[in-house]
Design a protein around this motif. Structure first.
Motif, PDB file in Angstrom:
ATOM      1  N   GLU A  31       0.822  -1.204   0.000  1.00 42.42           N
ATOM      2  CA  GLU A  31       0.000   0.000   0.000  1.00 42.42           C
ATOM      3  C   GLU A  31       0.858   1.258   0.000  1.00 42.42           C
ATOM      4  O   GLU A  31       0.545   2.227  -0.703  1.00 42.42           O
ATOM      5  CB  GLU A  31      -0.935  -0.004   1.218  1.00 42.42           C
ATOM      6  N   TYR A  32       1.929   1.247   0.777  1.00 37.34           N
ATOM      7  CA  TYR A  32       2.826   2.408   0.754  1.00 37.34           C
ATOM      8  C   TYR A  32       3.456   2.592  -0.622  1.00 37.34           C
ATOM      9  O   TYR A  32       3.612   3.709  -1.109  1.00 37.34           O
ATOM     10  CB  TYR A  32       3.913   2.278   1.821  1.00 37.34           C
ATOM     11  N   MET A  33       3.794   1.501  -1.270  1.00 41.13           N
ATOM     12  CA  MET A  33       4.397   1.603  -2.590  1.00 41.13           C
ATOM     13  C   MET A  33       3.416   2.117  -3.634  1.00 41.13           C
ATOM     14  O   MET A  33       3.819   2.656  -4.653  1.00 41.13           O
ATOM     15  CB  MET A  33       4.949   0.237  -3.017  1.00 41.13           C
ATOM     16  N   ARG A  34       2.120   1.960  -3.353  1.00 35.36           N
ATOM     17  CA  ARG A  34       1.103   2.493  -4.265  1.00 35.36           C
ATOM     18  C   ARG A  34       0.696   3.918  -3.900  1.00 35.36           C
ATOM     19  O   ARG A  34      -0.223   4.473  -4.496  1.00 35.36           O
ATOM     20  CB  ARG A  34      -0.130   1.587  -4.243  1.00 35.36           C
ATOM     21  N   GLY A  35       1.358   4.485  -2.885  1.00 37.85           N
ATOM     22  CA  GLY A  35       1.038   5.843  -2.470  1.00 37.85           C
ATOM     23  C   GLY A  35      -0.217   5.938  -1.642  1.00 37.85           C
ATOM     24  O   GLY A  35      -0.831   7.005  -1.561  1.00 37.85           O
ATOM     25  N   ARG A  36      -0.615   4.826  -1.026  1.00 41.54           N
ATOM     26  CA  ARG A  36      -1.824   4.816  -0.200  1.00 41.54           C
ATOM     27  C   ARG A  36      -1.463   4.516   1.257  1.00 41.54           C
ATOM     28  O   ARG A  36      -0.454   3.878   1.527  1.00 41.54           O
ATOM     29  CB  ARG A  36      -2.815   3.764  -0.704  1.00 41.54           C
ATOM     30  N   THR A  37      -2.297   4.982   2.175  1.00 42.54           N
ATOM     31  CA  THR A  37      -2.073   4.710   3.593  1.00 42.54           C
ATOM     32  C   THR A  37      -2.671   3.350   3.936  1.00 42.54           C
ATOM     33  O   THR A  37      -3.874   3.138   3.773  1.00 42.54           O
ATOM     34  CB  THR A  37      -2.729   5.787   4.472  1.00 42.54           C
ATOM     35  N   PRO A  38      -1.871   2.418   4.409  1.00 39.21           N
ATOM     36  CA  PRO A  38      -2.398   1.094   4.736  1.00 39.21           C
ATOM     37  C   PRO A  38      -3.213   1.108   6.028  1.00 39.21           C
ATOM     38  O   PRO A  38      -3.055   1.999   6.866  1.00 39.21           O
ATOM     39  CB  PRO A  38      -1.123   0.250   4.907  1.00 39.21           C
ATOM     40  N   ASN A  39      -4.066   0.127   6.162  1.00 42.31           N
ATOM     41  CA  ASN A  39      -4.890  -0.026   7.368  1.00 42.31           C
ATOM     42  C   ASN A  39      -4.793  -1.490   7.809  1.00 42.31           C
ATOM     43  O   ASN A  39      -5.753  -2.249   7.714  1.00 42.31           O
ATOM     44  CB  ASN A  39      -6.337   0.355   7.052  1.00 42.31           C
ATOM     45  N   PRO A  40      -3.617  -1.907   8.272  1.00 46.28           N
ATOM     46  CA  PRO A  40      -3.380  -3.335   8.494  1.00 46.28           C
ATOM     47  C   PRO A  40      -4.255  -3.974   9.557  1.00 46.28           C
ATOM     48  O   PRO A  40      -4.608  -5.146   9.435  1.00 46.28           O
ATOM     49  CB  PRO A  40      -1.900  -3.391   8.877  1.00 46.28           C
ATOM     50  N   CYS A  41      -4.619  -3.242  10.611  1.00 46.23           N
ATOM     51  CA  CYS A  41      -5.421  -3.853  11.675  1.00 46.23           C
ATOM     52  C   CYS A  41      -6.819  -4.217  11.178  1.00 46.23           C
ATOM     53  O   CYS A  41      -7.363  -5.270  11.528  1.00 46.23           O
ATOM     54  CB  CYS A  41      -5.506  -2.925  12.871  1.00 46.23           C
ATOM     55  N   VAL A  42      -7.413  -3.348  10.363  1.00 46.03           N
ATOM     56  CA  VAL A  42      -8.740  -3.639   9.810  1.00 46.03           C
ATOM     57  C   VAL A  42      -8.666  -4.807   8.836  1.00 46.03           C
ATOM     58  O   VAL A  42      -9.525  -5.688   8.821  1.00 46.03           O
ATOM     59  CB  VAL A  42      -9.331  -2.393   9.127  1.00 46.03           C
TER      60      VAL A  42
END
Length: 256
Positions: free
Chosen positions: A90-101
Protein backbone atom coordinates in the motif's frame (compact mmCIF):
# COMPACT_ATOMS: atom_id res chain seq x y z
CA UNK A 1 -26.53 -28.57 23.61
CA UNK A 2 -24.63 -30.95 21.38
CA UNK A 3 -20.92 -31.34 22.14
CA UNK A 4 -19.85 -29.01 19.31
CA UNK A 5 -22.37 -26.37 20.38
CA UNK A 6 -20.84 -26.32 23.87
CA UNK A 7 -17.30 -25.71 22.63
CA UNK A 8 -15.93 -22.23 21.97
CA UNK A 9 -12.50 -21.33 20.63
CA UNK A 10 -11.00 -18.25 22.28
CA UNK A 11 -8.19 -16.26 20.69
CA UNK A 12 -5.81 -15.93 23.64
CA UNK A 13 -3.14 -13.24 23.74
CA UNK A 14 -2.23 -13.90 27.35
CA UNK A 15 -3.48 -10.42 28.28
CA UNK A 16 -6.30 -9.04 30.40
CA UNK A 17 -9.14 -9.13 27.90
CA UNK A 18 -8.80 -12.62 26.46
CA UNK A 19 -8.13 -13.99 29.96
CA UNK A 20 -11.37 -12.47 31.24
CA UNK A 21 -13.24 -13.79 28.20
CA UNK A 22 -12.05 -17.35 28.92
CA UNK A 23 -13.19 -17.21 32.55
CA UNK A 24 -16.59 -15.69 31.68
CA UNK A 25 -17.32 -18.31 29.04
CA UNK A 26 -16.37 -21.10 31.44
CA UNK A 27 -18.80 -19.67 33.97
CA UNK A 28 -21.51 -19.66 31.30
CA UNK A 29 -21.04 -23.40 30.85
CA UNK A 30 -18.96 -23.48 27.68
CA UNK A 31 -16.02 -25.80 27.13
CA UNK A 32 -13.27 -23.33 26.28
CA UNK A 33 -10.43 -24.11 23.90
CA UNK A 34 -7.66 -21.54 23.59
CA UNK A 35 -5.42 -20.77 20.65
CA UNK A 36 -2.59 -18.25 20.63
CA UNK A 37 -1.22 -17.03 17.31
CA UNK A 38 2.49 -16.49 17.02
CA UNK A 39 2.51 -13.87 14.28
CA UNK A 40 5.58 -11.69 14.70
CA UNK A 41 8.51 -12.15 17.06
CA UNK A 42 9.80 -9.10 18.92
CA UNK A 43 13.07 -9.54 20.81
CA UNK A 44 11.83 -7.60 23.85
CA UNK A 45 8.93 -10.05 24.20
CA UNK A 46 11.22 -12.96 25.05
CA UNK A 47 12.53 -13.91 28.47
CA UNK A 48 16.12 -15.23 28.32
CA UNK A 49 16.09 -19.00 28.16
CA UNK A 50 12.64 -19.26 26.58
CA UNK A 51 12.09 -20.11 22.92
CA UNK A 52 8.48 -18.87 22.98
CA UNK A 53 7.43 -15.20 23.34
CA UNK A 54 6.07 -14.08 26.70
CA UNK A 55 2.49 -13.76 25.43
CA UNK A 56 2.47 -17.42 24.40
CA UNK A 57 3.85 -18.51 27.76
CA UNK A 58 1.33 -16.35 29.64
CA UNK A 59 -1.53 -17.85 27.62
CA UNK A 60 -0.25 -21.37 28.30
CA UNK A 61 0.00 -20.65 32.02
CA UNK A 62 -3.54 -19.27 32.12
CA UNK A 63 -4.88 -22.27 30.20
CA UNK A 64 -3.17 -24.63 32.65
CA UNK A 65 -4.61 -22.76 35.61
CA UNK A 66 -8.12 -22.86 34.14
CA UNK A 67 -7.76 -26.45 32.98
CA UNK A 68 -8.55 -25.68 29.36
CA UNK A 69 -7.18 -27.10 26.13
CA UNK A 70 -4.63 -24.79 24.52
CA UNK A 71 -2.87 -24.63 21.15
CA UNK A 72 -0.18 -22.42 19.62
CA UNK A 73 -0.62 -21.52 15.95
CA UNK A 74 2.72 -20.60 14.41
CA UNK A 75 1.57 -18.36 11.57
CA UNK A 76 4.63 -16.12 11.27
CA UNK A 77 5.28 -16.90 7.62
CA UNK A 78 1.68 -16.37 6.54
CA UNK A 79 1.40 -13.17 8.56
CA UNK A 80 4.47 -11.81 6.78
CA UNK A 81 3.12 -12.82 3.39
CA UNK A 82 -0.43 -11.53 3.88
CA UNK A 83 -0.53 -8.61 6.32
CA UNK A 84 2.98 -7.21 6.35
CA UNK A 85 3.23 -7.46 2.56
CA UNK A 86 -0.12 -5.66 2.25
CA UNK A 87 1.27 -2.90 4.50
CA UNK A 88 4.36 -2.50 2.30
CA UNK A 89 2.45 -2.73 -0.99
CA UNK A 90 0.00 0.00 0.00
CA UNK A 91 2.83 2.41 0.75
CA UNK A 92 4.40 1.60 -2.59
CA UNK A 93 1.10 2.49 -4.27
CA UNK A 94 1.04 5.84 -2.47
CA UNK A 95 -1.82 4.82 -0.20
CA UNK A 96 -2.07 4.71 3.59
CA UNK A 97 -2.40 1.09 4.74
CA UNK A 98 -4.89 -0.03 7.37
CA UNK A 99 -3.38 -3.33 8.49
CA UNK A 100 -5.42 -3.85 11.67
CA UNK A 101 -8.74 -3.64 9.81
CA UNK A 102 -7.49 -5.91 7.04
CA UNK A 103 -5.93 -8.38 9.45
CA UNK A 104 -9.22 -9.52 10.95
CA UNK A 105 -11.01 -10.73 7.78
CA UNK A 106 -7.91 -11.73 5.80
CA UNK A 107 -5.95 -13.34 8.58
CA UNK A 108 -6.84 -13.43 12.28
CA UNK A 109 -10.53 -14.38 12.30
CA UNK A 110 -10.07 -16.63 9.27
CA UNK A 111 -7.42 -18.60 11.13
CA UNK A 112 -9.59 -18.73 14.24
CA UNK A 113 -12.37 -20.25 12.10
CA UNK A 114 -9.97 -22.88 10.75
CA UNK A 115 -8.84 -23.78 14.27
CA UNK A 116 -12.42 -23.82 15.55
CA UNK A 117 -13.32 -26.39 12.90
CA UNK A 118 -10.17 -28.37 13.67
CA UNK A 119 -11.04 -28.39 17.40
CA UNK A 120 -14.75 -29.12 16.85
CA UNK A 121 -15.87 -25.73 18.21
CA UNK A 122 -19.11 -24.17 17.01
CA UNK A 123 -18.19 -20.73 18.36
CA UNK A 124 -15.30 -18.27 18.28
CA UNK A 125 -14.69 -15.65 20.95
CA UNK A 126 -12.22 -12.82 21.41
CA UNK A 127 -11.65 -10.09 23.97
CA UNK A 128 -12.73 -7.29 21.64
CA UNK A 129 -14.84 -4.51 23.14
CA UNK A 130 -17.82 -4.58 20.79
CA UNK A 131 -21.28 -6.13 20.64
CA UNK A 132 -23.46 -8.02 18.19
CA UNK A 133 -27.10 -7.69 17.18
CA UNK A 134 -29.17 -10.02 14.99
CA UNK A 135 -31.76 -8.33 12.77
CA UNK A 136 -33.64 -9.60 9.70
CA UNK A 137 -31.33 -12.55 9.22
CA UNK A 138 -28.12 -10.53 9.49
CA UNK A 139 -25.67 -10.04 12.33
CA UNK A 140 -24.45 -6.50 12.92
CA UNK A 141 -21.48 -5.17 14.88
CA UNK A 142 -22.34 -2.56 17.51
CA UNK A 143 -20.03 -0.40 19.57
CA UNK A 144 -18.91 -1.60 22.97
CA UNK A 145 -20.19 0.03 26.14
CA UNK A 146 -16.78 1.47 26.95
CA UNK A 147 -16.26 4.46 24.59
CA UNK A 148 -12.54 4.53 25.38
CA UNK A 149 -12.04 0.89 24.41
CA UNK A 150 -14.55 0.36 21.59
CA UNK A 151 -13.02 -1.87 18.89
CA UNK A 152 -15.96 -2.32 16.53
CA UNK A 153 -14.15 -0.37 13.81
CA UNK A 154 -11.47 -3.03 13.49
CA UNK A 155 -14.06 -5.73 12.78
CA UNK A 156 -16.34 -4.01 10.26
CA UNK A 157 -15.07 -6.02 7.30
CA UNK A 158 -15.87 -9.43 8.82
CA UNK A 159 -18.26 -11.43 6.60
CA UNK A 160 -21.54 -12.83 7.89
CA UNK A 161 -20.31 -16.43 7.95
CA UNK A 162 -17.69 -15.44 10.52
CA UNK A 163 -19.83 -12.97 12.47
CA UNK A 164 -22.53 -15.59 13.03
CA UNK A 165 -19.97 -17.70 14.92
CA UNK A 166 -18.52 -14.86 16.99
CA UNK A 167 -18.92 -14.03 20.68
CA UNK A 168 -17.65 -10.89 22.41
CA UNK A 169 -18.08 -11.46 26.16
CA UNK A 170 -16.60 -8.06 27.09
CA UNK A 171 -18.80 -5.91 24.85
CA UNK A 172 -21.10 -4.79 27.64
CA UNK A 173 -18.30 -3.99 30.08
CA UNK A 174 -15.80 -1.22 30.67
CA UNK A 175 -12.09 -1.87 30.94
CA UNK A 176 -12.21 -0.95 34.62
CA UNK A 177 -14.95 -3.48 35.30
CA UNK A 178 -13.00 -6.18 33.44
CA UNK A 179 -9.99 -5.49 35.64
CA UNK A 180 -12.19 -5.70 38.74
CA UNK A 181 -13.70 -8.95 37.49
CA UNK A 182 -10.29 -10.56 36.94
CA UNK A 183 -9.10 -9.45 40.36
CA UNK A 184 -12.23 -10.91 41.97
CA UNK A 185 -11.41 -14.27 40.36
CA UNK A 186 -7.95 -14.36 41.91
CA UNK A 187 -6.01 -12.89 38.98
CA UNK A 188 -4.87 -9.69 40.68
CA UNK A 189 -1.52 -9.50 38.88
CA UNK A 190 -3.16 -10.06 35.51
CA UNK A 191 -5.77 -7.41 36.28
CA UNK A 192 -3.00 -4.83 36.70
CA UNK A 193 -1.49 -5.65 33.29
CA UNK A 194 -0.99 -3.30 30.37
CA UNK A 195 -3.36 -2.32 27.57
CA UNK A 196 -4.09 -4.07 24.32
CA UNK A 197 -2.75 -2.36 21.18
CA UNK A 198 -5.79 -2.51 18.91
CA UNK A 199 -7.79 0.54 19.99
CA UNK A 200 -8.84 3.72 18.21
CA UNK A 201 -7.04 6.78 19.55
CA UNK A 202 -7.53 10.44 18.56
CA UNK A 203 -4.83 11.42 16.09
CA UNK A 204 -4.49 14.95 17.47
CA UNK A 205 -3.28 13.63 20.81
CA UNK A 206 -0.54 11.37 19.51
CA UNK A 207 2.67 11.67 17.55
CA UNK A 208 3.45 9.48 14.51
CA UNK A 209 5.50 7.29 16.84
CA UNK A 210 2.48 6.70 19.07
CA UNK A 211 0.29 5.83 16.12
CA UNK A 212 2.83 3.30 14.85
CA UNK A 213 2.76 1.78 18.30
CA UNK A 214 -0.67 0.27 17.64
CA UNK A 215 0.78 -2.07 15.01
CA UNK A 216 1.82 -5.44 16.40
CA UNK A 217 4.91 -5.54 14.18
CA UNK A 218 6.04 -1.94 14.70
CA UNK A 219 6.62 -0.32 18.07
CA UNK A 220 8.41 2.93 17.30
CA UNK A 221 8.29 5.43 14.47
CA UNK A 222 11.96 5.10 13.51
CA UNK A 223 11.63 1.35 13.54
CA UNK A 224 8.90 1.93 10.98
CA UNK A 225 11.30 3.93 8.80
CA UNK A 226 13.96 1.24 9.08
CA UNK A 227 11.38 -1.48 8.46
CA UNK A 228 10.29 0.10 5.18
CA UNK A 229 13.90 0.62 4.14
CA UNK A 230 14.71 -3.04 4.81
CA UNK A 231 11.73 -4.33 2.85
CA UNK A 232 13.34 -4.30 -0.59
CA UNK A 233 11.88 -0.87 -1.24
CA UNK A 234 13.87 1.76 -3.09
CA UNK A 235 12.84 5.13 -1.76
CA UNK A 236 15.62 7.38 -3.01
CA UNK A 237 14.21 10.64 -4.30
CA UNK A 238 10.80 9.52 -3.14
CA UNK A 239 9.26 12.88 -3.99
CA UNK A 240 10.87 14.98 -6.70
CA UNK A 241 9.90 18.29 -8.18
CA UNK A 242 11.38 19.22 -11.55
CA UNK A 243 11.07 22.19 -13.82
CA UNK A 244 12.65 21.58 -17.17
CA UNK A 245 16.18 20.30 -16.57
CA UNK A 246 16.31 21.85 -13.08
CA UNK A 247 15.73 19.58 -10.11
CA UNK A 248 13.89 21.72 -7.59
CA UNK A 249 14.08 19.40 -4.59
CA UNK A 250 13.90 15.97 -3.05
CA UNK A 251 11.96 14.95 0.01
CA UNK A 252 11.66 11.84 2.14
CA UNK A 253 8.10 12.72 3.13
CA UNK A 254 7.08 9.26 2.01
CA UNK A 255 7.47 8.15 5.61
CA UNK A 256 4.94 10.64 6.89
Amino acid sequence: MKEREKRVLVGMSGGIDSSAACIMLQEQGYEVVGVTMRTWDVASHFTPGNDQPNEVIEAQELAARLGIEHHVADVRTEFRQVIVQYFIDEYMRGRTPNPCVMCNPLFKERILCEWADKCNCAWIATGHYCQLKDLNGYRYILTGDDPLKDQSYFLWKLPQEILKRMMFPLGGMTKASVRDYLASKGFEAKARGGESMETVRPVARHSPGDLCGILCFLFHFWKFVNFINRSDIRLKNAICAEWGALLLGRNASFFY
